[in-house]
Write a protein that holds these residues in place. Structure first.
Motif, short mmCIF file in Angstrom:
data_model
loop_
_atom_site.label_atom_id
_atom_site.label_comp_id
_atom_site.label_asym_id
_atom_site.label_seq_id
_atom_site.Cartn_x
_atom_site.Cartn_y
_atom_site.Cartn_z
N THR A 119 0.85 -1.19 0.00
CA THR A 119 0.00 0.00 0.00
C THR A 119 0.88 1.23 0.00
O THR A 119 2.06 1.18 0.36
CB THR A 119 -0.93 0.05 1.23
N ARG A 120 0.29 2.35 -0.39
CA ARG A 120 1.00 3.63 -0.38
C ARG A 120 0.37 4.51 0.68
O ARG A 120 -0.84 4.49 0.87
CB ARG A 120 0.89 4.29 -1.74
N ALA A 121 1.18 5.27 1.35
CA ALA A 121 0.69 6.17 2.40
C ALA A 121 0.28 7.49 1.76
O ALA A 121 0.98 8.48 1.84
CB ALA A 121 1.77 6.38 3.45
N GLU A 122 -0.85 7.48 1.07
CA GLU A 122 -1.34 8.67 0.40
C GLU A 122 -2.74 9.00 0.89
O GLU A 122 -3.48 8.12 1.33
CB GLU A 122 -1.40 8.46 -1.11
N VAL A 123 -3.09 10.25 0.77
CA VAL A 123 -4.45 10.68 1.07
C VAL A 123 -5.33 10.18 -0.07
O VAL A 123 -5.06 10.46 -1.24
CB VAL A 123 -4.53 12.21 1.19
N ASP A 124 -6.36 9.42 0.26
CA ASP A 124 -7.27 8.92 -0.76
C ASP A 124 -8.07 10.05 -1.38
O ASP A 124 -8.35 11.07 -0.73
CB ASP A 124 -8.24 7.91 -0.16
N SER A 125 -8.49 9.84 -2.60
CA SER A 125 -9.35 10.80 -3.27
C SER A 125 -10.74 10.73 -2.64
O SER A 125 -11.23 9.65 -2.32
CB SER A 125 -9.44 10.46 -4.75
N ILE B 133 -9.92 18.98 -8.60
CA ILE B 133 -10.02 17.65 -9.20
C ILE B 133 -8.89 17.45 -10.22
O ILE B 133 -8.21 16.43 -10.22
CB ILE B 133 -11.39 17.45 -9.86
N GLY B 134 -8.69 18.45 -11.07
CA GLY B 134 -7.67 18.34 -12.10
C GLY B 134 -6.26 18.27 -11.57
O GLY B 134 -5.40 17.61 -12.15
N ALA B 135 -6.01 18.93 -10.46
CA ALA B 135 -4.65 18.98 -9.91
C ALA B 135 -4.38 17.89 -8.87
O ALA B 135 -3.25 17.76 -8.41
CB ALA B 135 -4.40 20.35 -9.28
N TRP B 136 -5.38 17.12 -8.49
CA TRP B 136 -5.26 16.17 -7.38
C TRP B 136 -4.05 15.25 -7.51
O TRP B 136 -3.31 15.04 -6.54
CB TRP B 136 -6.54 15.34 -7.27
N SER B 137 -3.82 14.72 -8.70
CA SER B 137 -2.73 13.75 -8.85
C SER B 137 -1.34 14.37 -8.73
O SER B 137 -0.37 13.66 -8.49
CB SER B 137 -2.85 13.00 -10.19
N THR B 138 -1.25 15.68 -8.86
CA THR B 138 0.06 16.33 -8.76
C THR B 138 0.24 17.07 -7.43
O THR B 138 1.31 17.65 -7.19
CB THR B 138 0.26 17.33 -9.92
N ARG C 129 -4.51 16.96 2.09
CA ARG C 129 -5.09 17.00 3.44
C ARG C 129 -5.80 18.33 3.68
O ARG C 129 -6.86 18.37 4.30
CB ARG C 129 -4.01 16.78 4.49
N GLY C 130 -5.20 19.41 3.22
CA GLY C 130 -5.82 20.73 3.38
C GLY C 130 -7.17 20.81 2.69
O GLY C 130 -8.14 21.34 3.26
#
Length: 76
Positions: free
Chosen positions: A7-13, A38-43, A50-51
């Motif tokens: 797993t990756r320690a990322e904030v889920d969408s 939405i468009g920038a989420w992956s970057t 989190r913000g």
């Protein structure tokens, strides 16, 4: 061989696959993010995600009121 799942320690969408932009608030009625978010989420960094996630509950009341149908035409 290990049975562990990677797993990756990322904030889920926050996406719930109910994608429609509210016409006056300009946020998605499903996840409550703006098109820009939405468009920038992956970057975005984890802190940026989190913000945004922290602001989503405050956005929900913006789209709770129905706008159309007979109720939308009636005077309050």
């Amino acid at each position: 061989m290990s049975d562990e799942i990677w797993t990756r320690a990322e904030v889920d969408s926050p996406c719930v696959k109910l994608c429609s932009i509210h016409p006056t608030e300009n946020i998605c009625i499903g996840c409550l993010r703006s098109l820009e978010e939405i468009g920038a989420w992956s970057t975005m960094t984890q802190d940026e995600r989190r913000g945004i996630m922290a602001t989503l509950p405050d956005r929900a009341p913006l789209i709770k009121t129905r706008r159309g149908g007979a109720r939308g035409r009636r005077a309050s």
